[in-house]
Write an enzyme that holds these catalytic residues in place. Structure first.
Site, PDB file in Angstrom:
ATOM      1  N   LYS A 114       0.864  -1.190   0.000  1.00  0.00           N
ATOM      2  CA  LYS A 114       0.000   0.000   0.000  1.00  0.00           C
ATOM      3  C   LYS A 114       0.895   1.233   0.000  1.00  0.00           C
ATOM      4  O   LYS A 114       2.040   1.171   0.454  1.00  0.00           O
ATOM      5  CB  LYS A 114      -0.897   0.018   1.248  1.00  0.00           C
ATOM      6  CG  LYS A 114      -2.142   0.871   1.104  1.00  0.00           C
ATOM      7  CD  LYS A 114      -3.271   0.124   0.427  1.00  0.00           C
ATOM      8  CE  LYS A 114      -4.519   0.964   0.328  1.00  0.00           C
ATOM      9  NZ  LYS A 114      -5.674   0.161  -0.110  1.00  0.00           N
TER      10      LYS A 114
HETATM   11  P1  NAD Z   1     -13.377   7.704  -2.480  1.00  0.00           P
HETATM   12  O1  NAD Z   1     -12.360   8.758  -2.269  1.00  0.00           O
HETATM   13  O2  NAD Z   1     -13.921   7.507  -3.857  1.00  0.00           O
HETATM   14  O3  NAD Z   1     -14.633   7.942  -1.507  1.00  0.00           O
HETATM   15  C1  NAD Z   1     -14.499   8.058  -0.135  1.00  0.00           C
HETATM   16  C2  NAD Z   1     -15.842   8.482   0.435  1.00  0.00           C
HETATM   17  O4  NAD Z   1     -15.764   8.518   1.855  1.00  0.00           O
HETATM   18  C3  NAD Z   1     -16.290   9.857  -0.018  1.00  0.00           C
HETATM   19  O5  NAD Z   1     -17.684   9.853  -0.263  1.00  0.00           O
HETATM   20  C4  NAD Z   1     -15.983  10.728   1.196  1.00  0.00           C
HETATM   21  O6  NAD Z   1     -16.800  11.864   1.279  1.00  0.00           O
HETATM   22  C5  NAD Z   1     -16.295   9.753   2.301  1.00  0.00           C
HETATM   23  N1  NAD Z   1     -15.691  10.143   3.576  1.00  0.00           N
HETATM   24  C6  NAD Z   1     -14.430  10.576   3.803  1.00  0.00           C
HETATM   25  N2  NAD Z   1     -14.274  10.869   5.111  1.00  0.00           N
HETATM   26  C7  NAD Z   1     -15.459  10.618   5.700  1.00  0.00           C
HETATM   27  C8  NAD Z   1     -15.927  10.716   7.036  1.00  0.00           C
HETATM   28  N3  NAD Z   1     -15.145  11.150   7.990  1.00  0.00           N
HETATM   29  N4  NAD Z   1     -17.206  10.342   7.297  1.00  0.00           N
HETATM   30  C9  NAD Z   1     -18.021   9.909   6.308  1.00  0.00           C
HETATM   31  N5  NAD Z   1     -17.627   9.782   5.029  1.00  0.00           N
HETATM   32  C10 NAD Z   1     -16.371  10.146   4.732  1.00  0.00           C
HETATM   33  O7  NAD Z   1     -12.731   6.369  -1.908  1.00  0.00           O
HETATM   34  P2  NAD Z   1     -13.119   4.875  -2.244  1.00  0.00           P
HETATM   35  O8  NAD Z   1     -12.213   4.407  -3.332  1.00  0.00           O
HETATM   36  O9  NAD Z   1     -14.597   4.771  -2.403  1.00  0.00           O
HETATM   37  O10 NAD Z   1     -12.647   4.144  -0.918  1.00  0.00           O
HETATM   38  C11 NAD Z   1     -13.491   4.048   0.241  1.00  0.00           C
HETATM   39  C12 NAD Z   1     -12.969   2.925   1.114  1.00  0.00           C
HETATM   40  O11 NAD Z   1     -12.963   1.712   0.357  1.00  0.00           O
HETATM   41  C13 NAD Z   1     -11.544   3.080   1.641  1.00  0.00           C
HETATM   42  O12 NAD Z   1     -11.461   2.469   2.905  1.00  0.00           O
HETATM   43  C14 NAD Z   1     -10.720   2.285   0.642  1.00  0.00           C
HETATM   44  O13 NAD Z   1      -9.485   1.852   1.187  1.00  0.00           O
HETATM   45  C15 NAD Z   1     -11.665   1.126   0.405  1.00  0.00           C
HETATM   46  N6  NAD Z   1     -11.425   0.392  -0.834  1.00  0.00           N
HETATM   47  C16 NAD Z   1     -11.429   1.004  -2.033  1.00  0.00           C
HETATM   48  C17 NAD Z   1     -11.216   0.255  -3.191  1.00  0.00           C
HETATM   49  C18 NAD Z   1     -11.292   0.864  -4.564  1.00  0.00           C
HETATM   50  O14 NAD Z   1     -11.216   0.110  -5.547  1.00  0.00           O
HETATM   51  N7  NAD Z   1     -11.474   2.163  -4.705  1.00  0.00           N
HETATM   52  C19 NAD Z   1     -10.960  -1.117  -3.097  1.00  0.00           C
HETATM   53  C20 NAD Z   1     -10.986  -1.724  -1.835  1.00  0.00           C
HETATM   54  C21 NAD Z   1     -11.221  -0.950  -0.718  1.00  0.00           C
END
Ligand code: NAD
Length: 424
Positions: A114
């Site tokens: 990561k």
């Molecule tokens: P993203 O940046 O597209 O979206 C993140 C979302 O979380 C946004 O809507 C943001 O407003 C919200 N957020 C941020 N801080 C917040 C808070 N304090 N309270 C409430 N909401 C809040 O990110 P993503 O890619 O959707 O990733 C979200 C999670 O999923 C992370 O934990 C990431 O590690 C995990 N993840 C993502 C992927 C991927 O393919 N993108 C894969 C596996 C896991």
């Protein structure tokens, strides 16, 4: 727009602490392989880099960046890159370790890695963001590569940033290397279905859990925290299956709608205004009240450490789908298990993204690309096959699905460790 950060619950357990406790919980189920368990508690390699860039006003700013390779026993490192003001080395260590477990849980030939930069990307211009990404890529260039460690998007990073990373790495190496990152734009060797893959995996595991537990999706009420890449796609697929999305929270605010949100409208609004706050087809509530909204399925899809023991006592959901990495604290896991709530853990629930990243990497190597239908079918098959094995393990030992997932995954990681042996 309000910052909304007041409702971020400060956690007493760090993400790395959460991960270590998860490893401790699985150790009794590892048999002879438990001899190697310490290997999971030590990241193989952690790189801290200084990322200096010239800002548009001519001043120079320094940012701290990281790339951690937690375990490479089963193959090259794999894991996203996060741009966020709260990124720390310890957080990246935990995220890299969860990637090791996740890749093994779905049996992809990867280790876990990561990366991240401690930065608020919203404060940078497009050009500053490009300079930051390129300099960071150059700094970690010594340890990444198509056969070494393959970054991908995570919070606040996307296909455009992956294109800059691929271009920078390729220029430094003197040859185009599409396989160095995944989550790229389609015309640079990206894969169809990658953008929606994580949300799709959340939906597919949720649909299967609902079927096993006798919950009709057509009647289900769903609450989603995080409305980004993962949360918004999962919400869209649940709504398409007939479920009602009754609560949504993001960094800007929390909204409820008893009749269920029109997810497409909310996605358009959020894309236009950078958050859900101000959307008229719902009522704004206090952030902490999100955890009290009556729902059958809860999807934490924002950041880690959100589901504390106190919140776990209050939620009404029967199923928790961990779209985010590490959203549930160990004490909350205990509360949920006592209350009979089923948690589909991150390391299987959100594994759709890395699975299609794997497809992208394979397609880049063979220079032969599959249709979106093929991608989705293969994705569903891998995720559902893995979930089936995990559920059987949970039934066999009468353990929660998280411990069962760790048991399946850690057996694979530690068997590889044992077979490779120690050098020298
Ligand atoms: P993203 O940046 O597209 O979206 C993140 C979302 O979380 C946004 O809507 C943001 O407003 C919200 N957020 C941020 N801080 C917040 C808070 N304090 N309270 C409430 N909401 C809040 O990110 P993503 O890619 O959707 O990733 C979200 C999670 O999923 C992370 O934990 C990431 O590690 C995990 N993840 C993502 C992927 C991927 O393919 N993108 C894969 C596996 C896991």
């Amino acid at each position: 727009m309000k910052s909304g950060l007041s409702f971020v619950c400060p956690t007493s357990v760090s993400p790395w602490g959460t991960y270590l406790s998860q490893v401790d919980r699985v150790t009794p189920y590892l048999g002879e392989l438990a001899r190697w368990v310490e290997t999971l508690k030590h990241p193989k390699r952690a790189l801290i880099v200084d990322v200096p860039i010239e800002l548009d006003d001519g001043t120079v700013a320094h940012y701290e960046g990281y790339r951690v390779q937690h375990n490479l026993s089963r193959g090259p490192g794999k894991g996203g890159v996060r741009f966020h003001p709260d990124v720390t080395l310890e957080e990246v260590m935990a995220l890299s370790a969860w990637m090791t477990v996740k890749c093994a849980a779905v049996n992809l030939p990867y280790g876990g890695a990561k990366g991240g930069i401690r930065v608020d990307p919203r404060k940078l211009s497009h050009k500053e963001l490009e300079r930051l990404t390129r300099r960071y890529t150059s700094e970690i260039g010594a340890i990444i590569g198509p056969q070494q460690d393959i970054p991908a998007p995570d919070v606040n990073t996307n296909a455009k940033i992956m294109a800059w990373m691929m271009d920078t790495y390729s220029i430094n190496r003197g040859a185009t290397a599409t396989g160095v990152v995944t989550g790229k734009p389609i015309h640079l060797g990206g894969s169809l279905g990658r953008v929606r893959a994580t949300g799709r995996g959340v939906f597919v595991t949720g649909r299967e859990a609902s079927r096993r537990l006798g919950l009709e999706l057509g009647d289900a009420r769903v609450a989603v925290q995080g409305f980004g890449n993962v949360g918004s796609v999962a919400a869209e697929l649940f709504a398409a299956a007939g479920a009602k999305i009754v609560a949504v929270q993001d960094h800007s605010g929390t909204l409820v709608n008893e009749r269920g949100f029109d997810v497409a409208h909310l996605q358009d609004f959020s894309a236009k205004y950078g958050g859900i706050d101000g959307f008229k087809e719902g009522d704004r509530i206090d952030g902490e009240a999100f955890w009290d909204v009556r729902a059958d399925i809860l999807i934490p899809a924002a950041l880690e450490g959100q589901l504390t023991a106190d919140r776990a006592r209050r939620i009404t959901s029967k199923i928790v789908l961990e779209g985010a990495n590490g959203p549930t604290l160990p004490q909350a896991d205990d509360v949920l298990a006592d209350r009979g709530v089923w948690v589909i853990p991150d390391v299987i629930c959100n594994a759709g993204g890395v699975t299609v990243s794997y497809f992208e990497w394979v397609q880049d190597f063979s220079s032969f690309f599959w249709s979106e239908d093929e991608i989705n079918q293969r994705l569903d098959r891998i995720i559902l096959g893995a979930l089936d094995q995990i559920w059987a393990k949970a039934d066999e030992h009468k353990i929660p699905l998280r411990t069962a997932t760790y048991a399946v995954a850690c057996e694979r990681i530690l068997a590889a460790r044992q077979e490779r042996g120690l050098y020298p």
